[in-house]
Scaffold this active site. Structure first.
Site, short mmCIF file in Angstrom:
data_model
loop_
_atom_site.label_atom_id
_atom_site.label_comp_id
_atom_site.label_asym_id
_atom_site.label_seq_id
_atom_site.Cartn_x
_atom_site.Cartn_y
_atom_site.Cartn_z
N ARG A 146 5.68 -4.52 7.36
CA ARG A 146 7.29 -4.11 7.94
C ARG A 146 8.13 -5.03 7.64
O ARG A 146 7.77 -6.19 7.73
CB ARG A 146 7.19 -3.43 9.40
CG ARG A 146 6.61 -2.19 9.73
CD ARG A 146 6.59 -1.95 11.19
NE ARG A 146 7.94 -2.01 11.60
CZ ARG A 146 8.27 -2.78 12.73
NH1 ARG A 146 7.56 -3.62 13.27
NH2 ARG A 146 9.35 -2.89 13.02
N ARG A 190 8.90 -8.64 21.24
CA ARG A 190 7.86 -9.60 21.88
C ARG A 190 7.80 -9.63 23.18
O ARG A 190 8.92 -9.62 23.68
CB ARG A 190 7.77 -11.00 21.01
CG ARG A 190 8.80 -11.96 21.36
CD ARG A 190 8.83 -13.20 20.41
NE ARG A 190 10.00 -14.04 21.00
CZ ARG A 190 10.47 -15.05 20.31
NH1 ARG A 190 9.66 -15.35 19.05
NH2 ARG A 190 11.32 -15.76 20.72
N LYS A 236 -3.20 -8.30 17.42
CA LYS A 236 -2.71 -7.29 16.81
C LYS A 236 -4.05 -7.02 15.79
O LYS A 236 -4.60 -8.04 15.22
CB LYS A 236 -1.65 -7.68 15.84
CG LYS A 236 -1.24 -6.36 14.77
CD LYS A 236 0.05 -6.64 14.16
CE LYS A 236 0.58 -5.73 13.17
NZ LYS A 236 1.90 -5.68 12.91
C1 BTN Z 1 2.92 -4.05 9.66
O1 BTN Z 1 2.46 -4.01 10.85
O2 BTN Z 1 3.79 -4.76 9.07
C2 BTN Z 1 2.60 -2.95 8.58
C3 BTN Z 1 1.47 -3.16 7.87
C4 BTN Z 1 0.98 -2.18 7.07
C5 BTN Z 1 -0.23 -2.60 5.92
C6 BTN Z 1 -0.76 -1.35 5.32
S1 BTN Z 1 -2.15 -1.78 4.35
C7 BTN Z 1 -2.17 -0.30 3.49
C8 BTN Z 1 -0.59 0.11 3.11
N1 BTN Z 1 -0.58 -0.57 1.92
C9 BTN Z 1 0.63 -1.65 2.21
O3 BTN Z 1 1.13 -2.20 1.13
N2 BTN Z 1 0.99 -1.87 3.30
C10 BTN Z 1 0.02 -0.66 4.22
#
Ligand code: BTN
Length: 275
Positions: free
Chosen positions: A61, A263, A126
């Site tokens: 994100r 946070r 996490k």
């Molecule tokens: C976050 O917490 O920042 C979100 C992370 C999301 C990661 C997943 S892995 C599968 C999919 N492909 C990506 O490039 N991102 C999501």
């Protein structure tokens, strides 16, 4: 470590027939979300799913990267069509976090919890993150890609950023670690089941998510804005769009997941990947 196998995932998957556009398994892609967005543009039948053993440019994100070493974790994206306005997707991305919690419950991990907006945590660490993106948005319908990154067995060397505290399934499972392919199937079943329930009744899913987020109610948190400022507030809950309601300096304010990270006062960050 067992390699990711399409046959083994399909043999454990209950919702296999649902995926008109197929379940695609790759050794390596840049990002399963990018692959899925590209497939949406090319008109692949929906729904479909893709799972990769490694991502060269995994995305998190708010422009962060998502560390995606090979042979370690689960990187999955679903393509889905909703006959719903895209404005309801704030609730959807929270609910996908809840689907991950349900998958972890099914393999005996009962202490996972959902931290707004969609981080799945064990204690203050996490274990999974969700990235929902849209394509083909119309007034009352949209195509989405729901990306899930679940840490299964993150190599110690991947903890490059000491600030982000992360954990994985191998370190969290009590009484036996499930096979990575079986867990991928459970996760895909839960994620697809959530998509079906969401289409059937957003309000039912909202109720489920509201109670899951109750754990944060009344807590004093810090809200990080895009301009680098941090606000201190007390969590009041979420609204019908999945936005966070918090009291800041005596006034109720509403924040959406694109604008803030959260946070707790002790400094543990709630957004961003294990990198
Ligand atoms: C976050 O917490 O920042 C979100 C992370 C999301 C990661 C997943 S892995 C599968 C999919 N492909 C990506 O490039 N991102 C999501």
């Amino acid at each position: 470590m067992t390699s990711i196998s399409r046959e083994r995932i399909l043999s454990s998957l209950q919702a296999g027939d649902l995926f008109a556009g197929g379940v695609h398994v790759f050794d390596s892609v840049d990002s399963t979300n990018d692959w899925a967005l590209d497939q949406l543009r090319r008109g692949r039948a929906l729904p479909f799913a893709c799972i990769a053993d490694h991502q060269g440019r995994g995305r998190g994100r708010r422009g962060r990267r998502w560390l995606s070493p090979a042979g370690s974790n689960i990187y999955m994206s679903l393509g889905w069509h909703f006959n719903l306005p895209a404005s309801r997707l704030g609730v959807f991305s929270l609910a996908q976090g809840r689907a991950v919690v349900r998958a972890l419950n099914r393999i005996g991990i009962h202490d996972a919890w959902l931290k707004w907006p969609n981080d799945v945590m064990i204690g203050e660490k996490k274990i999974a993150g969700i990235l929902v993106e849209t394509s083909g948005v119309r007034r009352d319908s949209c195509n989405i890609v729901a990306g899930i990154g679940l840490n299964y067995s993150m190599p110690g060397s991947a903890g490059l950023d000491r600030e982000m505290r992360w954990t994985d399934v191998v370190h969290s499972a009590r009484g036996g670690v499930p096979d990575r392919n079986e867990l991928a199937a459970v996760l895909l079943d839960e994620a697809a089941g959530l998509c079906q329930r969401f289409q059937a009744s957003v309000d039912e899913v909202l109720k489920e998510v509201e109670s899951a987020i109750d754990v944060l109610k009344g807590q004093v948190v810090e809200l990080g804005l895009d301009d680098g400022r941090w606000l201190t507030g007390t969590v009041l809950g979420i609204n019908g769009l999945g936005e966070l309601r918090a009291e800041v300096n005596g006034t109720e304010r509403v924040f959406n997941s694109a604008e803030v990270s959260l946070r707790r006062r002790d400094g543990s960050r709630a957004a961003g990947g294990p990198c």
